[in-house]
Design a protein around this motif. Sequence first.
Motif, PDB file in Angstrom:
ATOM      1  N   ASP A  68       0.867  -1.180   0.000  1.00 35.51           N
ATOM      2  CA  ASP A  68       0.000   0.000   0.000  1.00 35.51           C
ATOM      3  C   ASP A  68       0.902   1.229   0.000  1.00 35.51           C
ATOM      4  OD1 ASP A  68      -1.756   2.061   0.406  1.00 35.51           O
ATOM      5  OD2 ASP A  68      -2.707   1.198   2.185  1.00 35.51           O
ATOM      6  N   LEU A  69       0.977   1.919  -1.136  1.00 36.82           N
ATOM      7  CA  LEU A  69       1.913   3.036  -1.256  1.00 36.82           C
ATOM      8  C   LEU A  69       1.618   4.150  -0.258  1.00 36.82           C
ATOM      9  CD1 LEU A  69       2.298   3.318  -5.139  1.00 36.82           C
ATOM     10  CD2 LEU A  69       3.820   2.206  -3.500  1.00 36.82           C
ATOM     11  N   ALA A  70       0.356   4.327   0.088  1.00 37.32           N
ATOM     12  CA  ALA A  70      -0.001   5.419   1.002  1.00 37.32           C
ATOM     13  C   ALA A  70       0.658   5.249   2.367  1.00 37.32           C
ATOM     14  CB  ALA A  70      -1.517   5.498   1.155  1.00 37.32           C
ATOM     15  N   HIS A  71       0.974   3.999   2.737  1.00 40.06           N
ATOM     16  CA  HIS A  71       1.548   3.747   4.060  1.00 40.06           C
ATOM     17  C   HIS A  71       2.977   3.217   3.989  1.00 40.06           C
ATOM     18  CE1 HIS A  71      -2.891   3.506   4.719  1.00 40.06           C
ATOM     19  NE2 HIS A  71      -2.563   4.284   5.718  1.00 40.06           N
ATOM     20  N   ALA A  72       3.546   3.160   2.803  1.00 36.64           N
ATOM     21  CA  ALA A  72       4.926   2.687   2.674  1.00 36.64           C
ATOM     22  C   ALA A  72       5.895   3.816   3.004  1.00 36.64           C
ATOM     23  CB  ALA A  72       5.176   2.180   1.250  1.00 36.64           C
ATOM     24  N   GLU A  73       6.892   3.514   3.844  1.00 31.73           N
ATOM     25  CA  GLU A  73       7.840   4.533   4.257  1.00 31.73           C
ATOM     26  C   GLU A  73       8.865   4.811   3.159  1.00 31.73           C
ATOM     27  OE1 GLU A  73       9.658   3.542   7.926  1.00 31.73           O
ATOM     28  OE2 GLU A  73       7.795   3.662   9.088  1.00 31.73           O
ATOM     29  N   GLY A  74       9.379   6.044   3.153  1.00 33.14           N
ATOM     30  CA  GLY A  74      10.392   6.427   2.191  1.00 33.14           C
ATOM     31  C   GLY A  74      11.737   5.804   2.521  1.00 33.14           C
ATOM     32  N   PHE A  75      12.634   5.773   1.530  1.00 35.08           N
ATOM     33  CA  PHE A  75      13.959   5.203   1.743  1.00 35.08           C
ATOM     34  C   PHE A  75      14.922   5.803   0.718  1.00 35.08           C
ATOM     35  CE2 PHE A  75      11.434   2.472  -0.940  1.00 35.08           C
ATOM     36  CZ  PHE A  75      12.256   2.078  -1.983  1.00 35.08           C
ATOM     37  N   ILE A 111      13.479  15.481 -10.155  1.00 36.77           N
ATOM     38  CA  ILE A 111      12.390  14.625  -9.678  1.00 36.77           C
ATOM     39  C   ILE A 111      11.828  13.830 -10.845  1.00 36.77           C
ATOM     40  CG2 ILE A 111      10.043  14.600  -8.741  1.00 36.77           C
ATOM     41  CD1 ILE A 111      10.711  16.928  -7.020  1.00 36.77           C
ATOM     42  N   ASP A 112      11.527  12.564 -10.603  1.00 33.90           N
ATOM     43  CA  ASP A 112      10.826  11.723 -11.574  1.00 33.90           C
ATOM     44  C   ASP A 112       9.613  11.144 -10.867  1.00 33.90           C
ATOM     45  OD1 ASP A 112      10.131  10.265 -13.779  1.00 33.90           O
ATOM     46  OD2 ASP A 112      11.780   8.824 -13.649  1.00 33.90           O
ATOM     47  N   ILE A 113       8.475  11.170 -11.541  1.00 36.86           N
ATOM     48  CA  ILE A 113       7.239  10.616 -10.989  1.00 36.86           C
ATOM     49  C   ILE A 113       6.915   9.340 -11.757  1.00 36.86           C
ATOM     50  CG2 ILE A 113       4.794  11.021 -10.541  1.00 36.86           C
ATOM     51  CD1 ILE A 113       5.426  14.019 -10.587  1.00 36.86           C
ATOM     52  N   VAL A 114       6.699   8.258 -11.050  1.00 35.34           N
ATOM     53  CA  VAL A 114       6.474   6.969 -11.696  1.00 35.34           C
ATOM     54  C   VAL A 114       5.053   6.487 -11.448  1.00 35.34           C
ATOM     55  CG1 VAL A 114       8.908   6.371 -11.507  1.00 35.34           C
ATOM     56  CG2 VAL A 114       7.323   5.622  -9.727  1.00 35.34           C
ATOM     57  N   GLU A 115       4.649   5.495 -12.216  1.00 37.50           N
ATOM     58  CA  GLU A 115       3.318   4.925 -12.074  1.00 37.50           C
ATOM     59  C   GLU A 115       3.208   4.160 -10.757  1.00 37.50           C
ATOM     60  OE1 GLU A 115       3.857   3.175 -16.266  1.00 37.50           O
ATOM     61  OE2 GLU A 115       1.691   3.026 -15.828  1.00 37.50           O
ATOM     62  N   PRO A 116       1.986   3.991 -10.246  1.00 35.92           N
ATOM     63  CA  PRO A 116       1.815   3.262  -8.974  1.00 35.92           C
ATOM     64  C   PRO A 116       2.434   1.865  -8.995  1.00 35.92           C
ATOM     65  CG  PRO A 116      -0.209   4.403  -9.553  1.00 35.92           C
ATOM     66  CD  PRO A 116       0.707   4.551 -10.719  1.00 35.92           C
ATOM     67  N   GLN A 125       2.242  17.056  -2.192  1.00 33.44           N
ATOM     68  CA  GLN A 125       1.191  16.046  -2.315  1.00 33.44           C
ATOM     69  C   GLN A 125       0.041  16.544  -3.183  1.00 33.44           C
ATOM     70  OE1 GLN A 125       0.398  15.403   1.841  1.00 33.44           O
ATOM     71  NE2 GLN A 125       1.857  13.730   2.007  1.00 33.44           N
ATOM     72  N   ALA A 126      -0.312  17.809  -3.029  1.00 33.87           N
ATOM     73  CA  ALA A 126      -1.400  18.365  -3.835  1.00 33.87           C
ATOM     74  C   ALA A 126      -1.049  18.354  -5.310  1.00 33.87           C
ATOM     75  CB  ALA A 126      -1.714  19.792  -3.375  1.00 33.87           C
ATOM     76  N   SER A 127       0.209  18.678  -5.606  1.00 33.06           N
ATOM     77  CA  SER A 127       0.629  18.706  -7.008  1.00 33.06           C
ATOM     78  C   SER A 127       0.614  17.312  -7.615  1.00 33.06           C
ATOM     79  CB  SER A 127       2.007  19.342  -7.134  1.00 33.06           C
ATOM     80  OG  SER A 127       3.013  18.499  -6.622  1.00 33.06           O
ATOM     81  N   VAL A 128       1.055  16.321  -6.845  1.00 32.33           N
ATOM     82  CA  VAL A 128       1.078  14.951  -7.357  1.00 32.33           C
ATOM     83  C   VAL A 128      -0.343  14.456  -7.604  1.00 32.33           C
ATOM     84  CG1 VAL A 128       1.653  12.556  -6.776  1.00 32.33           C
ATOM     85  CG2 VAL A 128       3.297  14.385  -6.337  1.00 32.33           C
ATOM     86  N   ALA A 129      -1.269  14.772  -6.702  1.00 31.02           N
ATOM     87  CA  ALA A 129      -2.665  14.359  -6.894  1.00 31.02           C
ATOM     88  C   ALA A 129      -3.272  15.027  -8.119  1.00 31.02           C
ATOM     89  CB  ALA A 129      -3.481  14.693  -5.650  1.00 31.02           C
ATOM     90  N   ALA A 130      -3.019  16.317  -8.267  1.00 30.78           N
ATOM     91  CA  ALA A 130      -3.634  17.072  -9.358  1.00 30.78           C
ATOM     92  C   ALA A 130      -3.108  16.671 -10.720  1.00 30.78           C
ATOM     93  CB  ALA A 130      -3.404  18.568  -9.134  1.00 30.78           C
ATOM     94  N   GLN A 131      -1.856  16.262 -10.785  1.00 34.34           N
ATOM     95  CA  GLN A 131      -1.259  15.978 -12.082  1.00 34.34           C
ATOM     96  C   GLN A 131      -1.868  14.776 -12.778  1.00 34.34           C
ATOM     97  OE1 GLN A 131       2.636  14.464 -12.409  1.00 34.34           O
ATOM     98  NE2 GLN A 131       2.497  13.236 -10.568  1.00 34.34           N
ATOM     99  N   GLN A 132      -2.666  13.984 -12.092  1.00 38.15           N
ATOM    100  CA  GLN A 132      -3.257  12.814 -12.730  1.00 38.15           C
ATOM    101  C   GLN A 132      -4.284  13.186 -13.787  1.00 38.15           C
ATOM    102  OE1 GLN A 132      -1.802   9.905 -12.176  1.00 38.15           O
ATOM    103  NE2 GLN A 132      -0.494  11.205 -10.905  1.00 38.15           N
ATOM    104  N   GLY A 133      -4.836  14.388 -13.717  1.00 38.13           N
ATOM    105  CA  GLY A 133      -5.804  14.811 -14.723  1.00 38.13           C
ATOM    106  C   GLY A 133      -7.119  14.084 -14.612  1.00 38.13           C
ATOM    107  N   PRO A 192       7.367   6.663  -1.677  1.00 41.79           N
ATOM    108  CA  PRO A 192       6.291   5.846  -2.247  1.00 41.79           C
ATOM    109  C   PRO A 192       4.934   6.538  -2.288  1.00 41.79           C
ATOM    110  CG  PRO A 192       7.669   4.523  -0.802  1.00 41.79           C
ATOM    111  CD  PRO A 192       8.105   5.950  -0.611  1.00 41.79           C
ATOM    112  N   ALA A 193       4.558   7.224  -1.219  1.00 40.03           N
ATOM    113  CA  ALA A 193       3.232   7.850  -1.188  1.00 40.03           C
ATOM    114  C   ALA A 193       3.076   8.910  -2.265  1.00 40.03           C
ATOM    115  CB  ALA A 193       2.971   8.464   0.188  1.00 40.03           C
ATOM    116  N   LEU A 194       4.169   9.577  -2.621  1.00 39.35           N
ATOM    117  CA  LEU A 194       4.142  10.607  -3.656  1.00 39.35           C
ATOM    118  C   LEU A 194       4.505  10.053  -5.027  1.00 39.35           C
ATOM    119  CD1 LEU A 194       5.913  13.532  -1.757  1.00 39.35           C
ATOM    120  CD2 LEU A 194       3.474  13.115  -1.996  1.00 39.35           C
ATOM    121  N   ARG A 195       4.967   8.811  -5.051  1.00 35.65           N
ATOM    122  CA  ARG A 195       5.414   8.147  -6.287  1.00 35.65           C
ATOM    123  C   ARG A 195       6.558   8.915  -6.960  1.00 35.65           C
ATOM    124  NH1 ARG A 195       2.139   7.983 -10.177  1.00 35.65           N
ATOM    125  NH2 ARG A 195       0.371   9.206  -9.514  1.00 35.65           N
ATOM    126  N   THR A 196       7.432   9.468  -6.157  1.00 31.78           N
ATOM    127  CA  THR A 196       8.524  10.274  -6.702  1.00 31.78           C
ATOM    128  C   THR A 196       9.879   9.669  -6.384  1.00 31.78           C
ATOM    129  OG1 THR A 196       8.583  11.686  -4.722  1.00 31.78           O
ATOM    130  CG2 THR A 196       7.219  12.426  -6.572  1.00 31.78           C
TER     131      THR A 196
END
Length: 527
Positions: free
Chosen positions: A8-15, A36-41, A183-191, A24-28
Amino acid sequence: MSTAARIDLAHAEGFRLGRIDVRPALRTLARDDGAIDIVEPRVMQVLVALARANGTIVSRDDLSECCWEGRVVGDDAINRVISRLRRAAEGIGEGSFRIETVTKVGYRLVVDGGAPAASPETAASPETAAFDQIRQFRRDRRAMLIGSGAAITLAGGWWGWRRLTRPQPPTTPPADVAALMMQASVAAQQGTAEGASQSLGLLRRIVEIEPGYADGWGFLALAYAGASTSGPAQTIADSRTRANEAIARAEAIDPGNAYARLARIAMMPSLGRWAEHERALRDALAVHPRNPILMGSLAGLLISTGRCRESADLITSATASAPPTPGLVYTRVQALWAAQRLDEADRAMENAFSLYPSHFAVWFTRFYLLLYSGHPEQALAMSRNVEGRPTGIPERNFTSIEAVAEAMISRRPADVDKAIATNLALAKQGAGFAENSMQFASALGRLDTAFEIADAYYFDRGFAIGDLRYTLEQRSYTRRGNRRTQFLFYPSTTAMRGDPRFETLVGELGLKAYWAKAGVLPDYKKG
């Protein structure tokens, strides 16, 4: 590795992976120099799974269990994700990590120097991760909002990643909201409607925490402006009221705030008012030069008025210093294609598709580029690859475009008749379908049908076309005052532009008056 739990990406810790912060939560994937690179879930899920293995081998069955919910998936699906991770390792990663294949066994994640990856379970604390996000955001100070639909339009509004020209407050995000802005930018970019809703909620929270942050109010105004033009009818009045309130708050703190200006423009009907929109955008750019949001909006206006070459130059300039996002990459492809820079469009398309192969707008842009550039067989094969299709799109959408591809391949009158009948029926059900059907009819040589759809789409003549773009589930609308014109200047409508009726059409739309007032010519009149 344990395969009991789905990732679950929303609860996976960064590393960390060498120079890369994985969030993971931001997919970045964020490099320490600010890239920065944004990847698919799914790509991020597989990366997390490999990292959790601490350098041990992860089998394909393991990946299916924790990243595909235990479903049986083909080798192609897993191979595609691994290939995307390898591109990221070579690209933004610059060799910080690699994915090693162990033949007939599975995969292993190796960090620069041969050490295993740091497991997410032993990564930095949430507080440290949040601080890293804030520090990264301060370095980049970028945010993005993409209006729904298949092209950047003033009506829908869009967020673009930005590098501000003023380093001092109030434009620098305060520390306690910087991570929320990311987080807002990542959510909005999905279109998508869901992404826009999530972004709106985050932005409301941002201005609640930091009521003196002008850009927070400007972003919020722009989000409400987009909702007022592309959302359901019952939400228009409330969205406009809230947008105007946010504009007032932003401008009280920062007179002339670029995002508040753009929000005000976005609420104005675009059809027939291109000169007014262009003047306002150029005024804003005079205050905020090189602002990618304003540059992208102006690029959208230019292509909508047939100034495709200028649009391609501008959107290329806007994306030169910004990380790739779905809206930026597919819009650049469309602008290059419309400007007849076909080799560049092909290269840009393959890059976009490698980054976002399942994003609906990127997928359909690639399909249409193949369809209209002499490769309908490849377009048809692409659609028939069910595993590679974007999710959430009704089957009838694929059936209708496949009928067009089949007609383009065979050119048999019966196949053309079938494709036209199928898509004309859809054109009567939604504005987005009508835009596509107009182009299909033109490309298939059925110009009477193409102009019949244009009359209905723009002027309600012959039959009515509602504001809904495609389906109620997608919750996207294009209202009468914001009907789009950019596709009138695409290669797909070349035949329409060669018909005498086209001059009547652009005259009625007000485009001729705009060209005369602006002292410009559209590309198709320049030769």
